[in-house]
Design an enzyme around this catalytic site. Structure first.
Site, PDB file in Angstrom:
ATOM      1  N   LYS A 190      14.053  13.852  13.875  1.00 37.90           N
ATOM      2  CA  LYS A 190      13.135  12.762  14.204  1.00 37.90           C
ATOM      3  C   LYS A 190      12.219  12.523  13.015  1.00 37.90           C
ATOM      4  O   LYS A 190      11.298  13.295  12.744  1.00 37.90           O
ATOM      5  CB  LYS A 190      12.289  13.074  15.433  1.00 37.90           C
ATOM      6  CG  LYS A 190      11.538  11.833  15.949  1.00 37.90           C
ATOM      7  CD  LYS A 190      10.312  12.183  16.759  1.00 37.90           C
ATOM      8  CE  LYS A 190       9.094  12.450  15.928  1.00 37.90           C
ATOM      9  NZ  LYS A 190       8.612  11.249  15.156  1.00 37.90           N
ATOM     10  N   CYS A 299       0.436  18.211   1.648  1.00 36.73           N
ATOM     11  CA  CYS A 299      -0.117  19.426   2.241  1.00 36.73           C
ATOM     12  C   CYS A 299      -0.528  20.432   1.174  1.00 36.73           C
ATOM     13  O   CYS A 299      -1.356  21.303   1.420  1.00 36.73           O
ATOM     14  CB  CYS A 299       0.902  20.047   3.192  1.00 36.73           C
ATOM     15  SG  CYS A 299       2.505  20.351   2.428  1.00 36.73           S
TER      16      CYS A 299
END
Length: 504
Positions: A190, A299
């Protein structure tokens, strides 16, 4: 044919007769069961440019059943050598279409085209590396007490549910798809709801390989519907998630109900330590890359810069000049160095943090505003705060934008203490000319990756992942296969008799 037309052509398999790109599941293309769609916007303009089908629970269930059939059937019987050939062919197809894929990525994600092109090279290398890994996952023979032959074997996990973020869509696709297929698993992937287009383009390339239906399923959709359905489904054996720590907590709680295997690569607030004996110009240039590449949406961004007090002013002078020289603009322009933020919502989040930093007493040196551009896109200027205290929210919370904080340290012990004063532990960097110090500090930093005299480099050969609230498990390297296979021990008795203590 122009690059834009080539990119558009790449989406042809997903288009069908409708106005939205379709899901790829069970070896074919389909609308969402309930007809739901998502509008994808171009961050450089702020305008929707395409729509994609939005998977819901019914679509996830269908894909899980197809994946289970593939994992237990045709794909599960494919030998490692043939899986290697599949991965190599996927890499070759991506390589052949890298320019078109980079165009789609930049248009959908807002990242400068020079960055997405570089990422496509890394994506190809990822598939090539894992093609080699397929035949390198070995069991072992073990000594046993008594006449027995004991060995271990690695077997597929089964059905993997992968949920990826929007900041580097194709890189994250490769980080999940490669080890899943190398381990003999079927996968539901996804992509982030903001950036699903390039993943569907890759699905169109995968279709050419005629893999067993259900081996790979690409299912765009909202996290609260499609992502939650994957985490909840009892037919999914493992969750591999890259994203925010808050969502990671939710997924961990949901996955625990069915005791799924989980690996999480989550947020970061990475320390970047610059000692006085470092090459200052090199430290400035690479540190700027560490925070302002990907428009700060990483990140591992260098969002906490710790600089030895004696050189802080000189470092800041150069860093501010570098930040102010960065060319911001449309992601598809060849001269753009920094593109847009992913959404209006993310832009507003950055603005709130910058206002909070000023309110907390930090000194804004540069940036802190939207640039003066003839565009409605979601752009923000490179931003640097000085006089930051370790308790400030801009120093403790992940902003996920082109905003960095600078603090001074007095000695090595002070630098390490300030670096480790965070709930995160993804990455960090050390800049020094002293090789002994480099190793000492690298060992003392509580994070999963440390760079020495560089920043934000990675390779599929090198494990990547964090400590503490930055997650658990690893991406990349041969080590990642521990998360995509199950280890089975087999005892083969070498004699037909009961143990003496029992038989007697």
């Amino acid at each position: 044919m122009t690059s834009a037309l080539l990119a558009d052509h790449l989406l042809a398999p997903a288009r069908g007769d409708g106005t939205a790109l379709r899901l790829f599941a069970d070896g074919g293309w389909a609308e969402a069961a309930d007809g739901a769609t998502l509008a994808s916007a171009n961050p450089s303009t702020g305008e929707p440019w395409i729509a994609v089908a939005a998977a819901g629970p019914a679509d996830i269930d269908r894909a899980v059943r197809a994946a289970r059939s593939a994992a237990d059937g045709a794909w599960g019987r494919v030998h490692a050598a043939d899986r290697a050939r599949v991965l190599w062919r996927i890499g070759a197809l991506i390589d052949e279409h890298r320019d078109a894929l980079a165009q789609l990525e930049s248009r959908d994600n807002g990242k400068a085209i020079r960055e997405t092109r570089a990422e496509l090279d890394a994506v190809v290398r990822c598939f090539e590396f894992f093609a080699g890994v397929c035949q390198g996952v070995r069991g072992a023979t073990l000594p046993a007490t008594g006449p027995a032959f004991v060995y271990t074997r690695h077997e597929p996990v089964g059905v993997v549910g992968a949920i990826t973020p929007w900041n580097s869509p194709l890189v994250m696709l490769a980080w999940k798809l490669c080890p899943a297929l190398a381990g003999g698993n079927a996968i539901l992937l996804k992509p982030a709801e903001y950036t699903s287009v390039s993943a569907l383009a890759v699905a169109g390339l995968l279709e050419r390989l005629e893999l067993p239906p259900g081996t790979v399923n690409i299912l765009p959709g909202a996290g609260v519907r499609a992502g939650a359905a994957i985490a909840e489904h009892p037919g999914v054996d493992k969750i591999a998630f890259t994203g925010s720590t808050s969502v990671g907590r939710q997924l961990a709680a949901t996955a625990a109900k069915t005791l799924k295997l989980v690996t999480f690569e989550l947020g970061g607030k990475s320390p970047n330590l610059i000692f006085a004996d470092a090459d200052l110009e090199d430290a400035v240039n690479r540190s700027a890359f560490g925070i302002f590449s990907a428009a700060g949406q990483s990140c591992q961004a260098a969002s906490r810069m710790l600089v030895e007090r004696s050189i802080k002013d000189a470092f800041l002078e150069r860093l501010v000049a570098k930040a102010e020289s960065i060319r911001i603009g449309d992601a598809l322009r060849e001269d753009t160095q920094m593109g847009a933020q992913i959404s209006a919502r993310q832009l507003e989040t950055i603005e709130r943090y910058v206002a909070l930093g000023v309110e907390e007493g930090a000194r804004l040196l540069t940036g802190g505003r939207r640039p003066d551009l003839d565009s409605e896109g979601w752009f923000y200027t490179p931003t640097i705060f000085d006089e930051v205290d370790g308790s400030m929210r801009i120093c403790r919370e992940e902003i996920f934008g082109p905003v960095t904080t600078v603090m001074a340290f007095d000695d090595e012990a002070d630098a390490i203490a300030k670096a480790n004063d965070t709930e995160y532990g993804l990455s960090g960097a050390v800049w020094t000319g002293d090789v002994k110090r480099a190793h000492r500090v690298a060992a003392a930093l509580r994070c999963g990756m440390v760079w020495v005299n560089t920043y934000r480099t990675w390779s599929p050969l090198v494990p990547f992942g964090g400590y503490k609230m930055s997650g658990y498990g690893r991406e990349n390297g041969i080590e990642v296969m521990e998360h995509y296979t199950r280890l089975k021990s087999v005892w083969v008795d070498m004699q037909k008799r009961l143990p003496d203590w029992y038989a007697g």
